[in-house]
Scaffold this motif. Structure first.
Motif, PDB file in Angstrom:
ATOM      1  N   GLU A  66       0.668  -1.073  -0.131  1.00 46.62           N
ATOM      2  CA  GLU A  66      -0.319   0.134   0.125  1.00 46.62           C
ATOM      3  C   GLU A  66       1.227   1.029   0.018  1.00 46.62           C
ATOM      4  O   GLU A  66       0.547   2.558  -0.849  1.00 46.62           O
ATOM      5  CB  GLU A  66      -0.448   0.058   1.203  1.00 46.62           C
ATOM      6  CG  GLU A  66      -1.936   0.606   0.764  1.00 46.62           C
ATOM      7  CD  GLU A  66      -2.745   0.984  -0.204  1.00 46.62           C
ATOM      8  OE1 GLU A  66      -3.165   2.079  -0.906  1.00 46.62           O
ATOM      9  OE2 GLU A  66      -3.493  -0.067  -0.585  1.00 46.62           O
ATOM     10  N   ALA A  67       1.674   1.693   0.733  1.00 44.54           N
ATOM     11  CA  ALA A  67       2.522   2.422   0.979  1.00 44.54           C
ATOM     12  C   ALA A  67       3.755   2.579  -0.085  1.00 44.54           C
ATOM     13  O   ALA A  67       4.128   3.550  -1.036  1.00 44.54           O
ATOM     14  CB  ALA A  67       3.488   2.299   1.636  1.00 44.54           C
ATOM     15  N   LYS A  69       2.256   1.630  -3.354  1.00 39.45           N
ATOM     16  CA  LYS A  69       2.003   2.018  -4.441  1.00 39.45           C
ATOM     17  C   LYS A  69       1.993   3.633  -4.115  1.00 39.45           C
ATOM     18  O   LYS A  69       1.589   4.124  -5.095  1.00 39.45           O
ATOM     19  CB  LYS A  69       0.329   1.229  -3.908  1.00 39.45           C
ATOM     20  CG  LYS A  69       0.621   0.127  -5.067  1.00 39.45           C
ATOM     21  CD  LYS A  69      -0.956   0.110  -4.010  1.00 39.45           C
ATOM     22  CE  LYS A  69      -0.989  -2.230  -4.768  1.00 39.45           C
ATOM     23  NZ  LYS A  69      -2.038  -2.953  -4.460  1.00 39.45           N
ATOM     24  N   ARG A  70       1.496   4.258  -3.559  1.00 36.48           N
ATOM     25  CA  ARG A  70       1.285   5.585  -2.742  1.00 36.48           C
ATOM     26  C   ARG A  70       3.167   6.208  -3.530  1.00 36.48           C
ATOM     27  O   ARG A  70       2.449   7.046  -4.015  1.00 36.48           O
ATOM     28  CB  ARG A  70       1.168   6.074  -1.372  1.00 36.48           C
ATOM     29  CG  ARG A  70      -0.357   5.800  -0.951  1.00 36.48           C
ATOM     30  CD  ARG A  70      -1.304   6.302   0.042  1.00 36.48           C
ATOM     31  NE  ARG A  70      -0.317   5.773   1.335  1.00 36.48           N
ATOM     32  CZ  ARG A  70       0.237   4.189   1.812  1.00 36.48           C
ATOM     33  NH1 ARG A  70      -1.222   3.259   1.843  1.00 36.48           N
ATOM     34  NH2 ARG A  70       1.679   4.435   2.647  1.00 36.48           N
ATOM     35  N   GLN A  71       4.077   5.887  -3.301  1.00 30.74           N
ATOM     36  CA  GLN A  71       4.889   6.540  -3.505  1.00 30.74           C
ATOM     37  C   GLN A  71       4.901   6.447  -4.993  1.00 30.74           C
ATOM     38  O   GLN A  71       5.553   7.233  -5.686  1.00 30.74           O
ATOM     39  CB  GLN A  71       6.694   5.796  -2.683  1.00 30.74           C
ATOM     40  CG  GLN A  71       6.635   5.838  -1.057  1.00 30.74           C
ATOM     41  CD  GLN A  71       7.087   5.015  -0.616  1.00 30.74           C
ATOM     42  OE1 GLN A  71       7.506   3.440  -1.372  1.00 30.74           O
ATOM     43  NE2 GLN A  71       7.872   5.779   0.304  1.00 30.74           N
ATOM     44  N   TYR A  72       5.154   4.865  -5.251  1.00 27.62           N
ATOM     45  CA  TYR A  72       5.144   5.116  -6.915  1.00 27.62           C
ATOM     46  C   TYR A  72       3.839   5.973  -7.707  1.00 27.62           C
ATOM     47  O   TYR A  72       4.615   6.220  -8.583  1.00 27.62           O
ATOM     48  CB  TYR A  72       4.991   3.740  -7.419  1.00 27.62           C
ATOM     49  CG  TYR A  72       5.250   3.360  -8.769  1.00 27.62           C
ATOM     50  CD1 TYR A  72       5.656   3.058  -9.879  1.00 27.62           C
ATOM     51  CD2 TYR A  72       4.034   2.171  -9.222  1.00 27.62           C
ATOM     52  CE1 TYR A  72       6.092   3.404 -10.909  1.00 27.62           C
ATOM     53  CE2 TYR A  72       3.579   2.465 -11.329  1.00 27.62           C
ATOM     54  CZ  TYR A  72       4.545   2.968 -11.377  1.00 27.62           C
ATOM     55  OH  TYR A  72       4.729   2.270 -12.907  1.00 27.62           O
ATOM     56  N   SER A  73       2.897   6.297  -6.911  1.00 23.81           N
ATOM     57  CA  SER A  73       1.975   7.352  -8.182  1.00 23.81           C
ATOM     58  C   SER A  73       2.803   8.167  -7.884  1.00 23.81           C
ATOM     59  O   SER A  73       2.770   9.133  -8.384  1.00 23.81           O
ATOM     60  CB  SER A  73       0.536   7.259  -6.975  1.00 23.81           C
ATOM     61  OG  SER A  73      -0.201   7.822  -7.917  1.00 23.81           O
ATOM     62  N   ALA A  74       2.933   8.819  -6.375  1.00 24.67           N
ATOM     63  CA  ALA A  74       3.446  10.184  -6.405  1.00 24.67           C
ATOM     64  C   ALA A  74       4.653  10.525  -7.779  1.00 24.67           C
ATOM     65  O   ALA A  74       4.877  11.688  -8.594  1.00 24.67           O
ATOM     66  CB  ALA A  74       4.009  10.409  -5.293  1.00 24.67           C
ATOM     67  N   THR A  77       3.452  10.231 -10.954  1.00 21.81           N
ATOM     68  CA  THR A  77       2.820  11.908 -11.034  1.00 21.81           C
ATOM     69  C   THR A  77       4.221  13.891 -11.466  1.00 21.81           C
ATOM     70  O   THR A  77       4.466  14.135 -12.478  1.00 21.81           O
ATOM     71  CB  THR A  77       2.403  12.614 -10.203  1.00 21.81           C
ATOM     72  OG1 THR A  77       1.459  11.916  -9.459  1.00 21.81           O
ATOM     73  CG2 THR A  77       1.864  13.844 -10.227  1.00 21.81           C
ATOM     74  N   GLN A 105      11.157   7.116   1.227  1.00 18.13           N
ATOM     75  CA  GLN A 105       9.675   8.615   1.556  1.00 18.13           C
ATOM     76  C   GLN A 105      10.248   9.306  -0.223  1.00 18.13           C
ATOM     77  O   GLN A 105      10.856   9.945  -0.133  1.00 18.13           O
ATOM     78  CB  GLN A 105      10.520   9.455   2.532  1.00 18.13           C
ATOM     79  CG  GLN A 105       9.454   9.468   3.792  1.00 18.13           C
ATOM     80  CD  GLN A 105      10.194  10.222   4.675  1.00 18.13           C
ATOM     81  OE1 GLN A 105       9.695  11.339   5.021  1.00 18.13           O
ATOM     82  NE2 GLN A 105      10.520  10.151   6.051  1.00 18.13           N
TER      83      GLN A 105
END
Length: 109
Positions: A66-67, A69-74, A77, A105
């Motif tokens: 989950e973490a 995926k958020r980092q990869y999305s950032a 972007t 991070q």
């Protein structure tokens, strides 16, 4: 005794959240995605705070969590928009100073 044990646990938890340093603020020039939940990025000029032996890429491990995926999305972007970002880096992928710097991070600027 409980106070001493609690103090030791608290000190260890702060150390677990620590990172070696920041990449400094640069844009991503490429992203390479592997099937084993690992993402490699190139960020020319990025600092190497741990002194890792291979700086050809920075690595995001566990991109399927989950973490991650958020980092990869950032990261995507920032890459797609050409925005600069700063990365907290922790350790090297091969242990010690061997391997690639590990992304801990992602901070979009």
């Amino acid at each position: 005794m409980k106070i001493i044990f609690s103090f030791i646990v608290i000190c260890m938890s702060f150390n677990a959240l620590a990172y070696d340093g920041w990449s400094d603020t640069y844009p991503i020039s490429s992203i390479r995605v592997y099937s084993n939940s690992m993402v490699l990025i190139t960020m020319p000029g990025a600092n190497n705070p741990k002194g890792c032996s291979d700086t050809s890429y920075l690595v995001l491990k566990n991109a399927d969590t989950e973490a991650g995926k958020r980092q990869y999305s950032a990261l995507l972007t920032a890459y797609a928009s050409g925005k600069k970002l700063n990365l907290a880096l922790t350790g090297c992928s091969g242990g010690g100073t061997n391997g690639l710097p590990i992304i801990e991070q992602v901070w979009l600027k």
